[in-house]
Every structure is written in structure tokens, then in C-alpha cells.
Design a protein around this motif. Structure first.
Motif, mmCIF file in Angstrom:
data_model
loop_
_atom_site.group_PDB
_atom_site.id
_atom_site.type_symbol
_atom_site.label_atom_id
_atom_site.label_comp_id
_atom_site.label_asym_id
_atom_site.label_seq_id
_atom_site.Cartn_x
_atom_site.Cartn_y
_atom_site.Cartn_z
ATOM 1 N N HIS A 106 0.652 -1.288 0.157
ATOM 2 C CA HIS A 106 0.012 0.066 -0.147
ATOM 3 C C HIS A 106 0.886 1.269 0.084
ATOM 4 O O HIS A 106 0.347 2.397 -0.528
ATOM 5 C CB HIS A 106 -0.919 -0.117 1.254
ATOM 6 N N ASP A 107 2.096 1.061 0.541
ATOM 7 C CA ASP A 107 2.648 2.508 0.813
ATOM 8 C C ASP A 107 4.004 2.543 -0.479
ATOM 9 O O ASP A 107 4.761 3.352 -0.286
ATOM 10 C CB ASP A 107 3.770 2.221 2.043
ATOM 11 N N ALA A 108 3.761 1.749 -1.490
ATOM 12 C CA ALA A 108 4.785 1.773 -2.709
ATOM 13 C C ALA A 108 4.824 2.912 -3.193
ATOM 14 O O ALA A 108 6.102 3.824 -3.295
ATOM 15 C CB ALA A 108 4.338 0.737 -3.582
ATOM 16 N N GLU A 109 3.833 3.996 -3.605
ATOM 17 C CA GLU A 109 3.679 5.090 -4.161
ATOM 18 C C GLU A 109 4.465 6.092 -3.252
ATOM 19 O O GLU A 109 5.142 7.144 -3.911
ATOM 20 C CB GLU A 109 2.409 5.502 -4.512
ATOM 21 N N ARG A 110 4.386 6.017 -1.977
ATOM 22 C CA ARG A 110 5.161 7.059 -1.018
ATOM 23 C C ARG A 110 6.484 6.609 -1.248
ATOM 24 O O ARG A 110 7.370 7.699 -1.295
ATOM 25 C CB ARG A 110 4.534 6.808 0.205
ATOM 26 N N ILE A 111 6.844 5.610 -1.162
ATOM 27 C CA ILE A 111 8.422 5.177 -1.180
ATOM 28 C C ILE A 111 8.961 5.580 -2.487
ATOM 29 O O ILE A 111 9.987 6.236 -2.564
ATOM 30 C CB ILE A 111 8.535 3.611 -1.200
ATOM 31 N N PHE A 112 8.274 5.604 -3.552
ATOM 32 C CA PHE A 112 8.620 6.033 -4.704
ATOM 33 C C PHE A 112 9.146 7.571 -4.898
ATOM 34 O O PHE A 112 9.885 8.050 -5.422
ATOM 35 C CB PHE A 112 7.572 5.525 -5.986
ATOM 36 N N ALA A 113 7.760 8.312 -4.370
ATOM 37 C CA ALA A 113 7.992 9.704 -4.555
ATOM 38 C C ALA A 113 8.698 10.100 -3.481
ATOM 39 O O ALA A 113 9.684 11.229 -3.901
ATOM 40 C CB ALA A 113 6.476 10.239 -4.183
ATOM 41 N N ASP A 114 9.008 9.582 -2.308
ATOM 42 C CA ASP A 114 10.038 10.003 -1.581
ATOM 43 C C ASP A 114 11.555 10.016 -1.828
ATOM 44 O O ASP A 114 12.593 10.725 -1.574
ATOM 45 C CB ASP A 114 9.871 9.281 -0.345
ATOM 46 N N THR A 115 11.793 8.857 -2.648
ATOM 47 C CA THR A 115 12.800 8.369 -3.114
ATOM 48 C C THR A 115 13.312 9.517 -4.296
ATOM 49 O O THR A 115 14.360 10.293 -4.266
ATOM 50 C CB THR A 115 13.059 7.198 -4.041
ATOM 51 N N HIS A 116 12.155 9.821 -5.087
ATOM 52 C CA HIS A 116 12.611 10.839 -6.212
ATOM 53 C C HIS A 116 12.772 12.392 -5.436
ATOM 54 O O HIS A 116 13.906 12.829 -5.934
ATOM 55 C CB HIS A 116 11.205 11.024 -7.048
ATOM 56 N N GLY A 117 11.996 12.377 -4.460
ATOM 57 C CA GLY A 117 12.291 13.820 -3.793
ATOM 58 C C GLY A 117 13.689 13.811 -3.107
ATOM 59 O O GLY A 117 14.260 15.030 -3.234
ATOM 60 N N PHE A 118 14.073 12.661 -2.427
ATOM 61 C CA PHE A 118 15.569 12.704 -1.958
ATOM 62 C C PHE A 118 16.422 12.876 -2.938
ATOM 63 O O PHE A 118 17.421 13.698 -2.673
ATOM 64 C CB PHE A 118 15.553 11.532 -1.078
ATOM 65 N N ILE A 119 16.303 12.019 -3.964
ATOM 66 C CA ILE A 119 17.219 12.090 -4.958
ATOM 67 C C ILE A 119 17.548 13.709 -5.547
ATOM 68 O O ILE A 119 18.595 14.242 -5.711
ATOM 69 C CB ILE A 119 17.343 11.222 -6.026
ATOM 70 N N SER A 120 16.305 14.218 -5.790
ATOM 71 C CA SER A 120 16.178 15.553 -6.480
ATOM 72 C C SER A 120 16.995 16.558 -5.372
ATOM 73 O O SER A 120 17.607 17.478 -5.885
ATOM 74 C CB SER A 120 14.858 16.137 -6.631
ATOM 75 N N ARG A 121 16.386 16.543 -4.133
ATOM 76 C CA ARG A 121 17.199 17.382 -3.227
ATOM 77 C C ARG A 121 18.661 17.205 -2.843
ATOM 78 O O ARG A 121 19.392 18.324 -3.080
ATOM 79 C CB ARG A 121 16.595 17.240 -1.807
ATOM 80 N N ILE A 122 19.176 16.117 -2.847
ATOM 81 C CA ILE A 122 20.568 15.724 -2.759
ATOM 82 C C ILE A 122 21.308 16.432 -4.017
ATOM 83 O O ILE A 122 22.318 16.788 -4.214
ATOM 84 C CB ILE A 122 20.965 14.381 -2.493
ATOM 85 N N SER A 123 20.683 16.042 -5.133
ATOM 86 C CA SER A 123 21.407 16.560 -6.534
ATOM 87 C C SER A 123 21.284 18.178 -6.341
ATOM 88 O O SER A 123 22.362 18.522 -6.916
ATOM 89 C CB SER A 123 20.592 15.780 -7.734
ATOM 90 N N ALA A 124 20.244 18.656 -6.196
ATOM 91 C CA ALA A 124 20.292 20.065 -6.309
ATOM 92 C C ALA A 124 21.351 20.741 -5.404
ATOM 93 O O ALA A 124 21.997 21.642 -5.665
ATOM 94 C CB ALA A 124 18.737 20.517 -5.974
ATOM 95 N N ARG A 125 21.572 20.118 -4.069
ATOM 96 C CA ARG A 125 22.586 20.579 -3.165
ATOM 97 C C ARG A 125 23.851 20.431 -3.648
ATOM 98 O O ARG A 125 24.654 21.494 -3.545
ATOM 99 C CB ARG A 125 22.390 19.810 -1.897
ATOM 100 N N THR A 126 24.219 19.215 -4.426
ATOM 101 C CA THR A 126 25.302 19.063 -4.827
ATOM 102 C C THR A 126 25.688 19.995 -6.080
ATOM 103 O O THR A 126 26.782 20.536 -5.990
ATOM 104 C CB THR A 126 25.271 17.643 -5.426
#
Length: 256
Positions: free
Chosen positions: A230-250
Motif C-alpha cells: 500500500h505504501d509503494a507510491e510513497r516510497i517511490f515519491a520520497d525516493t525521487h524527492g530525496f534524490i532531487s534534493r541531494i542532486s540540487a544541493r550538490t
């Protein structure tokens, strides 16, 4: 031995941001396929390998060990680094342990880590008995489909080969000594109810890593294979958000 339908590895060429996904013990890429597709659809370069001994029959897993599984994801990481400017590593269950070890060993070559219900310990009684049991019997009953969502199915083995289980125990022992070497940003998601890996494994990992950028998320509506739950979509969205945040900071830091 033919690969089980749906257990095939996945590779997708995309941007300069690479993502390596690691599946779990006795499982296959099928359990992470929706996660990989979500990330590929957002333009990332994605690699989801099939670990040795998996995705065929449990007897094939019997003749492999953690060194084989780790060597596979290590090669995939090096391949992604040759093509991408940054690489994130992700994993479910044992795949989370492999991802964390990659982060510990590869340092700045890993930009961030995302793990779901990561495993870091072995049940105490079973662990003590394994050295003897593996000499007396080849396998024991496996546990798959620990999923709350009705109709969702995990492709995996219904038997656990004991030689491979013993090797898995050794991987966890080694990992626990290496977790302080993990310094990368970390997103850890774990289910409130998990019949395979206890939540205490996640707590142990969080207590041992040296990462200062850490996000812990509790998944309320999923069991162990949360990437199909049931929480799969949250995992996917949170992963994308995490990667986007770290990439932007880098990117901002490199530009400065």
C-alpha cells in the motif's frame, strides 16, 4: 537455468544521475520493478541487477554466498559511475544491507542511500543453530509474500538454502562493523508491521551510521515487501524527492 518470468534484471539509460537498486534474499528484481520504473520514468539512469542464485530455483542459491551478491552490485555501481556524474544506491531487506555496504566502501562515489525495511541481524536462535543445521539439511521453509495489499504477489523461493542463509548471517555481522563508515545522506523507510525483518534492525542501523542528513519514515500500511504494498507510491515519491534534493544541493555546491 531459465530465469523466472518477471524476475529479469532491468537497465535504463537516462540522465547523468544513476540509481542502483538491490533486491532481497531469495527474492528477485520483480519486487523492485515498480520502483525502478518510477525512477526511469523520471529520467534517471537505472540499474536493477539479478543477484547470483536468485530468480531461478532455490538450489541455485545454495551454491552462492554474500561475496557473490555483493560483487554483482559492486560491478553495477562501478558501471554506473563510469556513465553518470552521481549515483544513488537503494535496496529492500538484504538489498538494503548491500546498499549500505556499497556506501561504506565507496565513499564519495555514492551520493545517497535509500533503504526499505533493511536487514542487519539474524534471528538469534536460528543463527546459533545454522553452523550445525546446514550440515544436516539443505533447506528450510521460506517466507515470501509478506504483503498487506490483497492480490499483490512477490516472486521468490519457498525454500531457504541453509548454506546461503549462513552466508547471509556473515554478511550482517560484517556490515554492523562497517556501518560507521556510512556518511552519505540516508533515507530509511520501514514498516510498522514486518513479519520478516524486525523494526529493531532499522533502529540499529540508524544508531551506527555516521550520516548527519538522515530521514526516517514509518510505513503504516505495508508489511515487509513494502515496494509492492500500500505504501509503494510513497516510497517511490520520497525516493525521487530525496534524490532531487541531494542532486540540487550538490549542483549548487559545485557551482559555488
Amino acid at each position: 537455468m531459465p530465469i523466472l518470468p518477471g524476475a529479469e534484471p532491468i537497465r535504463h539509460d537516462g540522465s547523468q544521475t544513476g540509481v542502483l537498486l538491490c533486491h532481497g534474499f531469495t527474492g528477485s528484481p520483480q519486487s523492485l520493478r515498480p520502483w525502478a520504473r518510477h525512477l526511469a520514468d523520471r529520467g534517471y539512469t537505472v540499474s536493477l541487477p539479478l543477484l547470483p542464485g536468485h530468480g531461478t530455483r532455490w538450489e541455485d542459491l545454495q551454491v552462492t554466498g554474500w561475496e557473490d551478491w555483493y560483487a554483482t552490485v559492486d560491478r553495477e555501481l562501478r558501471s554506473l559511475r563510469a556513465r553518470c556524474s552521481e549515483v544513488f544506491v537503494c535496496g529492500l531487506s538484504m538489498g538494503g544491507a548491500l546498499a549500505l555496504r556499497l556506501a561504506a566502501k565507496h565513499g564519495d562515489d555514492v551520493s545517497g542511500v535509500v533503504v526499505v525495511n533493511p536487514a542487519s541481524t539474524f534471528p538469534r536462535l536460528e543463527g546459533y543453530a545454522l553452523p550445525v543445521l546446514r550440515q544436516l539439511m539443505r533447506s528450510t521453509r521460506g517466507l515470501t509474500d509478506d504483503i498487506a495489499k490483497e492480490g499483490s504477489h512477490e516472486i521468490g523461493y519457498n525454500r531457504v538454502p541453509l548454506h546461503a542463509a549462513y552466508s547471509l548471517r556473515n554478511l550482517f555481522r560484517r556490515l554492523r562493523t562497517e556501518l560507521p563508515e556510512v556518511t552519505q545522506p540516508l533515507l530509511l523507510l520501514h514498516s510498522r508491521t514486518d513479519h520478516v525483518v524486525p523494526p529493531s534492525d532499522s533502529a540499529l542501523i540508524l544508531s551506527l551510521v555516521s550520516s548527519t542528513d538522515v530521514t526516517e519514515t514509518v510505513l503504516e500500511d505495508s508489511y515487509h515487501v513494502a515496494t509492492l504494498d500500500h505504501d509503494a507510491e510513497r516510497i517511490f515519491a520520497d525516493t525521487h524527492g530525496f534524490i532531487s534534493r541531494i542532486s540540487a544541493r550538490t549542483t549548487a555546491r559545485d557551482g559555488a
